[in-house]
Design a protein around this motif. Structure first.
Motif, short mmCIF file in Angstrom:
data_model
loop_
_atom_site.label_atom_id
_atom_site.label_comp_id
_atom_site.label_asym_id
_atom_site.label_seq_id
_atom_site.Cartn_x
_atom_site.Cartn_y
_atom_site.Cartn_z
N ALA A 70 -6.92 -9.09 -2.84
CA ALA A 70 -7.12 -7.64 -3.03
C ALA A 70 -5.84 -6.84 -2.95
O ALA A 70 -5.85 -5.64 -3.24
CB ALA A 70 -8.11 -7.12 -1.99
N MET A 71 -4.73 -7.46 -2.59
CA MET A 71 -3.47 -6.72 -2.46
C MET A 71 -3.07 -6.13 -3.81
O MET A 71 -2.92 -6.85 -4.80
CB MET A 71 -2.35 -7.64 -1.94
CG MET A 71 -1.02 -6.91 -1.81
SD MET A 71 0.30 -8.01 -1.18
CE MET A 71 1.71 -6.90 -1.30
N PRO A 72 -2.87 -4.82 -3.89
CA PRO A 72 -2.47 -4.22 -5.16
C PRO A 72 -1.01 -4.52 -5.50
O PRO A 72 -0.17 -4.61 -4.60
CB PRO A 72 -2.68 -2.72 -4.92
CG PRO A 72 -2.54 -2.56 -3.44
CD PRO A 72 -3.06 -3.82 -2.82
N THR A 121 5.93 -5.80 1.00
CA THR A 121 5.53 -4.41 0.88
C THR A 121 6.73 -3.46 0.95
O THR A 121 6.64 -2.31 0.54
CB THR A 121 4.52 -4.00 1.98
OG1 THR A 121 5.16 -4.11 3.27
CG2 THR A 121 3.28 -4.87 1.93
N ARG A 160 6.98 -0.70 -4.04
CA ARG A 160 5.82 -0.51 -3.17
C ARG A 160 6.15 0.59 -2.14
O ARG A 160 6.09 1.76 -2.46
CB ARG A 160 5.43 -1.84 -2.52
CG ARG A 160 5.05 -2.89 -3.58
CD ARG A 160 4.55 -4.20 -2.99
NE ARG A 160 4.34 -5.15 -4.08
CZ ARG A 160 5.24 -6.04 -4.48
NH1 ARG A 160 6.40 -6.16 -3.85
NH2 ARG A 160 4.98 -6.84 -5.51
N TYR A 199 -1.31 -1.19 3.11
CA TYR A 199 -1.02 -1.42 1.68
C TYR A 199 -1.67 -2.72 1.22
O TYR A 199 -2.34 -2.76 0.18
CB TYR A 199 0.49 -1.48 1.45
CG TYR A 199 0.86 -1.61 -0.01
CD1 TYR A 199 1.20 -0.49 -0.75
CD2 TYR A 199 0.84 -2.85 -0.66
CE1 TYR A 199 1.50 -0.59 -2.11
CE2 TYR A 199 1.14 -2.96 -2.02
CZ TYR A 199 1.47 -1.82 -2.73
OH TYR A 199 1.75 -1.93 -4.07
N ASN A 215 -5.23 -2.52 0.84
CA ASN A 215 -5.60 -1.55 -0.20
C ASN A 215 -6.37 -0.38 0.40
O ASN A 215 -7.34 0.12 -0.18
CB ASN A 215 -6.43 -2.21 -1.31
CG ASN A 215 -6.37 -1.41 -2.61
OD1 ASN A 215 -5.53 -0.53 -2.78
ND2 ASN A 215 -7.29 -1.70 -3.51
#
Length: 299
Positions: A150-152, A199, A204, A288, A291
Motif C-alpha cells: 500500500a505504500m504510495p 521516505t 517523498r 507515509y 498512506n
C-alpha cells in the motif's frame, strides 16, 4: 526552558536504555494499542509513543491532572506523572505589519506536560483493557505484506543483496533473500527499516537527514550526527510499522553493544535536541508508508 525539555526527554530515554529497555522497541503498544489521551480520544504521536509505551502499562489511556478533575475524577495522592511533550510551529506576524494571514515569521515551540495513567486515577470508569487479538505468523506477514503493497510511490524492492540497504541514487531498496533471515517477521522488520529510509527521498518527504547523509565513514561530527539521526528515524519508523503489523520485535536485539551505541550517541555533544525531532520524522515516515493523511505529526 526549551533546552531543559530536550534534556529531560533525552535523559529519560537514556535512563531506559541504561536499564536495558529500548523505548522504540517496547512490545506494549503492540499488545494493548498505542497510548492515547482518554479525554480527547487522540493517540499520542512521535516521541510520546515511546515515552509512554515503554512504561509497560496494560491500558492505553492517560489524562492530565486537570482533565481527570474535569471528568469528575482525581489523581491518587502521591502518584507520579509521566512526561509528554508537544512540538510544532506557529506563524507570528510582525507587530504593526499588514501581512496577510498565514504570512510572517514561522517559529517553533516545545512544551512539556505531565500525564497520569488510568491506573493512577480514581473516580473515572475507564474501558476495561483488552489485549489486542493474538495474531498467527501468517496474519502478521499478511499485514506486513499489505503495508508494503500500500505504500504510495514506493521505491523498487530488489532481492539478492549481501546486506539490506536503501540506495538514494537509484531510489531502490536492496534485500537479501528471505532464507537468510531468522523468519518472515525479521525479514519484514528489516524491510520496514529500509523503506523508512526511502521516505526521505526528495520525491517523498525530502528529509534532511537522508538527503545530507554521507554515511558513517564520512569525516566530521556533523556527518556522523546526521547518519545517527537518520538511523534513529528508520529504527523508530520501523517500530511503528511493526506494531501495525502485530510484529513484536525480538528481545535478542537488545544486545549490550546495541544499547551502548545509542547511549553514546545520545550523550554526544549537541545531541540533546534530535531525539524529539527524529521521533517526529519517524512518525511522518510511518504515516507515509501507511498512506495516512500527512498532518504535521507533532508529538
Amino acid at each position: 526552558m526549551k533546552s531543559d525539555i530536550y534534556t529531560q526527554v533525552t535523559d529519560r530515554i537514556i535512563d531506559q536504555l541504561q536499564a536495558g529497555v529500548i523505548p522504540w522497541k517496547s512490545p506494549y503498544f503492540s499488545k494493548v494499542g498505542f497510548p492515547r489521551n482518554f479525554a480527547t480520544g487522540r493517540a499520542y504521536q512521535g516521541i510520546n509513543v515511546f515515552l509512554l509505551g515503554s512504561l509497560r502499562c496494560t491500558s492505553p489511556f492517560f489524562l492530565t491532572f486537570i482533565q481527570a478533575k474535569e471528568l469528575g475524577g482525581h489523581v491518587r495522592k502521591g502518584e507520579k506523572g509521566s512526561l509528554v511533550v508537544k512540538y510544532g510551529t506557529y506563524n507570528k506576524q510582525d507587530e504593526g505589519s499588514h501581512a496577510e494571514e498565514g504570512e510572517g515569521e514561522t517559529r517553533r515551540f516545545l512544551r512539556a506536560y505531565t500525564v497520569f495513567h488510568a491506573s493512577q486515577i480514581e473516580g473515572i470508569e475507564f474501558p476495561t483493557p483488552e489485549n489486542l487479538p493474538e495474531l498467527s505468523l501468517s496474519d502478521k506477514t499478511d499485514r506486513a505484506r499489505a503495508i508494503v503493497a500500500a505504500m504510495p510511490s514506493a521505491p523498487a524492492i530488489r532481492e539478492g543483496a549481501a546486506v539490506p540497504c536503501y540506495r538514494p541514487a537509484t531510489d531502490s531498496v536492496h534485500m537479501p533473500e528471505g532464507r537468510f533471515f531468522e523468519g518472515e517477521e525479521a525479514y519484514y522488520s528489516t524491510l520496514f527499516h529500509e523503506l523508512a529510509h526511502s521516505t526521505g527521498h526528495a520525491s517523498r518527504l525530502a528529509r534532511k537527514t537522508l538527503l545530507e547523509n554521507r554515511g558513517i565513514s564520512a569525516d566530521g561530527d556533523t556527518a556522523r550526527k546526521t547518519y545517527a539521526e537518520e538511523e534513529l528515524v528508520a529504527e523508530m519508523a520501523a517500530s511503528f510499522l511493526n506494531a501495525h503489523a502485530g510484529i513484536i520485535e525480538d528481545e535478542l536485539t537488545n544486545s549490550a553493544a546495541y544499547l551502548q551505541g545509542w547511549i553514546n550517541a545520545l550523550q554526544s555533544k549537541d545531541a540533546k535536541g534530535w531525539i524529539i525531532r527524529a521521533a517526529s520524522q519517524a512518525q511522518k515516515a510511518a504515516n507515509y508508508i501507511l498512506n495516512l493523511a500527512q498532518e504535521d505529526a507533532r508529538p
